[in-house]
Scaffold this motif. Structure first.
Motif, PDB file in Angstrom:
ATOM      1  N   GLN A 109      -7.577  -2.311  -2.344  1.00  0.00           N
ATOM      2  CA  GLN A 109      -7.801  -0.880  -2.146  1.00  0.00           C
ATOM      3  C   GLN A 109      -8.968  -0.435  -3.027  1.00  0.00           C
ATOM      4  OE1 GLN A 109      -4.747   1.960  -3.400  1.00  0.00           O
ATOM      5  NE2 GLN A 109      -5.242   3.233  -1.619  1.00  0.00           N
ATOM      6  N   GLU A 132      -8.515  -2.541  -6.282  1.00  0.00           N
ATOM      7  CA  GLU A 132      -7.283  -3.051  -6.880  1.00  0.00           C
ATOM      8  C   GLU A 132      -6.646  -4.055  -5.930  1.00  0.00           C
ATOM      9  OE1 GLU A 132      -4.250  -0.146  -7.882  1.00  0.00           O
ATOM     10  OE2 GLU A 132      -2.993  -1.674  -8.835  1.00  0.00           O
ATOM     11  N   VAL A 157      -0.514  -7.315  -3.906  1.00  0.00           N
ATOM     12  CA  VAL A 157       0.040  -8.491  -3.226  1.00  0.00           C
ATOM     13  C   VAL A 157       1.074  -8.090  -2.171  1.00  0.00           C
ATOM     14  CG1 VAL A 157       1.898  -8.903  -4.913  1.00  0.00           C
ATOM     15  CG2 VAL A 157       0.922 -10.836  -3.648  1.00  0.00           C
ATOM     16  N   ARG A 158       1.150  -8.838  -1.100  1.00  0.00           N
ATOM     17  CA  ARG A 158       2.136  -8.662  -0.035  1.00  0.00           C
ATOM     18  C   ARG A 158       2.711 -10.023   0.343  1.00  0.00           C
ATOM     19  NH1 ARG A 158       0.808  -4.347  -1.323  1.00  0.00           N
ATOM     20  NH2 ARG A 158      -0.164  -2.630  -0.233  1.00  0.00           N
ATOM     21  N   PRO A 201       5.194  -5.163  -2.467  1.00  0.00           N
ATOM     22  CA  PRO A 201       5.507  -5.732  -3.783  1.00  0.00           C
ATOM     23  C   PRO A 201       6.778  -5.172  -4.423  1.00  0.00           C
ATOM     24  CG  PRO A 201       3.510  -4.387  -3.874  1.00  0.00           C
ATOM     25  CD  PRO A 201       3.869  -4.544  -2.437  1.00  0.00           C
ATOM     26  N   VAL A 207      -2.376 -14.720  -7.702  1.00  0.00           N
ATOM     27  CA  VAL A 207      -2.997 -13.430  -7.378  1.00  0.00           C
ATOM     28  C   VAL A 207      -4.291 -13.255  -8.170  1.00  0.00           C
ATOM     29  CG1 VAL A 207      -2.784 -10.908  -7.571  1.00  0.00           C
ATOM     30  CG2 VAL A 207      -0.846 -12.259  -6.725  1.00  0.00           C
ATOM     31  N   ASN A 243      -2.889  -6.297 -11.293  1.00  0.00           N
ATOM     32  CA  ASN A 243      -1.670  -5.835 -11.979  1.00  0.00           C
ATOM     33  C   ASN A 243      -0.991  -6.983 -12.719  1.00  0.00           C
ATOM     34  OD1 ASN A 243      -1.168  -2.915 -10.989  1.00  0.00           O
ATOM     35  ND2 ASN A 243      -1.645  -4.059  -9.113  1.00  0.00           N
ATOM     36  N   GLN A 275       4.237 -11.662 -17.329  1.00  0.00           N
ATOM     37  CA  GLN A 275       2.900 -12.259 -17.327  1.00  0.00           C
ATOM     38  C   GLN A 275       2.147 -11.919 -18.603  1.00  0.00           C
ATOM     39  OE1 GLN A 275       2.145 -10.241 -13.317  1.00  0.00           O
ATOM     40  NE2 GLN A 275       0.690 -11.931 -13.334  1.00  0.00           N
ATOM     41  N   ASP A 334      -1.452   1.619 -16.476  1.00  0.00           N
ATOM     42  CA  ASP A 334      -1.095   2.011 -15.108  1.00  0.00           C
ATOM     43  C   ASP A 334       0.038   3.041 -15.120  1.00  0.00           C
ATOM     44  OD1 ASP A 334      -1.147   1.953 -12.365  1.00  0.00           O
ATOM     45  OD2 ASP A 334      -0.611  -0.156 -12.172  1.00  0.00           O
ATOM     46  N   ASP A 335       0.093   3.870 -14.095  1.00  0.00           N
ATOM     47  CA  ASP A 335       1.167   4.864 -13.943  1.00  0.00           C
ATOM     48  C   ASP A 335       1.298   5.735 -15.183  1.00  0.00           C
ATOM     49  OD1 ASP A 335       1.600   3.559 -11.557  1.00  0.00           O
ATOM     50  OD2 ASP A 335       3.254   2.360 -12.317  1.00  0.00           O
ATOM     51  N   ARG A 365       0.504   8.904  -9.743  1.00  0.00           N
ATOM     52  CA  ARG A 365       0.421   9.651  -8.489  1.00  0.00           C
ATOM     53  C   ARG A 365       1.116  11.017  -8.553  1.00  0.00           C
ATOM     54  NH1 ARG A 365       2.118   5.689  -4.866  1.00  0.00           N
ATOM     55  NH2 ARG A 365       4.139   6.536  -4.352  1.00  0.00           N
ATOM     56  N   GLU A 401      -4.603   7.921  -9.222  1.00  0.00           N
ATOM     57  CA  GLU A 401      -4.101   7.193  -8.060  1.00  0.00           C
ATOM     58  C   GLU A 401      -3.450   8.144  -7.076  1.00  0.00           C
ATOM     59  OE1 GLU A 401      -1.801   3.897  -9.993  1.00  0.00           O
ATOM     60  OE2 GLU A 401      -0.155   5.322 -10.046  1.00  0.00           O
ATOM     61  N   GLU A 410      -4.726  11.731  -1.615  1.00  0.00           N
ATOM     62  CA  GLU A 410      -4.530  11.705  -0.159  1.00  0.00           C
ATOM     63  C   GLU A 410      -5.349  12.759   0.577  1.00  0.00           C
ATOM     64  OE1 GLU A 410      -0.296  11.819   0.538  1.00  0.00           O
ATOM     65  OE2 GLU A 410       0.019   9.848  -0.370  1.00  0.00           O
ATOM     66  N   GLY A 465      -6.952   6.078  -3.364  1.00  0.00           N
ATOM     67  CA  GLY A 465      -5.931   6.707  -2.532  1.00  0.00           C
ATOM     68  C   GLY A 465      -6.287   6.662  -1.059  1.00  0.00           C
ATOM     69  N   TRP A 466      -5.317   7.067  -0.236  1.00  0.00           N
ATOM     70  CA  TRP A 466      -5.485   6.975   1.212  1.00  0.00           C
ATOM     71  C   TRP A 466      -6.635   7.837   1.708  1.00  0.00           C
ATOM     72  CZ3 TRP A 466       0.451   7.647   2.428  1.00  0.00           C
ATOM     73  CH2 TRP A 466       1.121   6.501   1.954  1.00  0.00           C
ATOM     74  N   PRO A 475      -5.012   0.279   1.304  1.00  0.00           N
ATOM     75  CA  PRO A 475      -5.239  -1.133   0.965  1.00  0.00           C
ATOM     76  C   PRO A 475      -5.496  -1.918   2.251  1.00  0.00           C
ATOM     77  CG  PRO A 475      -3.251  -0.275  -0.120  1.00  0.00           C
ATOM     78  CD  PRO A 475      -3.698   0.770   0.852  1.00  0.00           C
TER      79      PRO A 475
END
Ligand code: C2E
Ligand code: MG
Ligand code: MG
Ligand code: MG
Length: 287
Positions: A45, A59, A62-63, A74, A94, A123, A128, A185-186, A209, A245, A248, A266-267, A272
């Protein structure tokens, strides 16, 4: 699961919850083979500069293309992988794949954006982050692909860092000293111990968000505006960049730009998607 639910106490309680637990159990067991069979893939994305809308980077998200359940996000499997430790080899894959992809974009479009070469955000979950191989693995991947450390940004959450002492933060600090960006993040969802920021080797704040959502209606809630203003000013005074993040709508983008945020995702800009998307976005920029 039976144990964590307190023996057989809830045996007949909730068939749906049982079904979910069985699915979770099945997914957990299927993870290692899925990694071996190559069922995971990455969507990218774009992150854009709020100033002019040019692409700053992307960014990696993963899917899992599950043979029975279809494409899983995820949130469905990262917690399971985290729990079993499979997150380490999965996360390594990843990162390897993302770093390789970023280098491929750069080679295809050496001067695609005014802001310098495209960057890649990856991420990292707590396991990790605290895995002893993190620094060596990262260095090895950067060297193998030729990606500059400054083109890699590792995203970690506040909650992963909360309570971490200096020893635990050492690998992250080492990476930051090499020039790798570390993003929180977040940001704003956890304890947001602002004083803690000074102690952390972080160079980017990713505003959660929920802040973006509160900019949905205009005029936005004045209290939220004050909070974002405060965070941005604190971040900038500590030389941290601010990414938002979940943008929209154009109105949100406008408002967040006015509030001094640096980059956005964002969208409104793009969902993504496959790596080719970034190629074409970068090309549009270059024209
Ligand atoms: P995140 O790092 O906060 O990623 C942003 C999430 O917001 C992504 O969800 C993205 O698809 C979604 N998103 C982006 N723009 C918008 C928007 O405008 N509106 C809305 N409603 N959503 C938007 P996704 O892909 O489902 O990822 C969820 C979380 O899974 C990520 O949150 C991240 O914490 C985790 N994750 C994803 N990939 C990895 C990975 O490779 N490793 C680890 N450890 N965690 C990952
Ligand atoms: Mg992230
Ligand atoms: Mg995020
Ligand atoms: Mg998030």
């Amino acid at each position: 699961r039976a144990k964590s639910a307190g023996g057989n106490r809830f045996e007949f309680a909730d068939a749906e919850a049982d079904a979910r637990a069985i699915t979770r159990h099945g997914l957990t067991n299927a993870l290692p083979a899925a990694l071996e069979r190559g069922e995971f893939f990455i969507e990218y994305q774009p992150l854009v500069h709020l100033g002019d809308g040019s692409v700053h980077g992307a960014e990696a998200l993963v899917r899992w293309s599950h043979p029975q359940h279809g494409v899983l996000g995820p949130d469905r499997f990262i917690p399971l992988a985290e729990h079993t430790g499979l997150i380490v080899p999965l996360g390594r894959w990843v990162m390897q794949e993302s770093v390789r992809q970023a280098r491929a974009w750069q080679e295809a479009h050496p001067s695609a954006t005014d802001g310098g070469p495209l960057r890649i955000n990856v991420n990292l979950s707590p396991t990790q982050l605290y895995h002893p191989g993190l620094v060596a693995d990262t260095v090895e991947m950067l060297e193998r692909t030729g990606l500059a450390p400054g083109a890699l940004c590792l995203e970690v959450t506040e909650s992963a860092l909360i309570g971490a002492d200096d020893d635990l933060l050492k690998p992250l600090r080492q990476l930051a000293e090499m020039g790798v960006d570390i993003a929180l993040d977040d940001f704003g969802t956890g304890y947001s111990n602002l004083a803690n920021l000074r102690r952390l080797p972080v160079s980017v704040l990713k505003l959660d968000r929920s802040f973006t959502q509160s900019m949905q209606q205009l005029p936005a809630d004045p209290v939220d505006i004050k909070i974002v203003e405060g965070i941005v000013s604190l971040a900038h005074s500590l030389s941290l960049a601010v990414t938002v993040e979940g943008v929209e709508t154009g109105a949100q983008a406008e408002q967040l730009k006015e509030l001094g945020c640096d980059t956005a995702q964002g969208w409104y800009y793009a969902r993504p998607g496959a790596p080719d998307r970034i190629h074409s976005l970068a090309l549009v920029d270059a024209v």
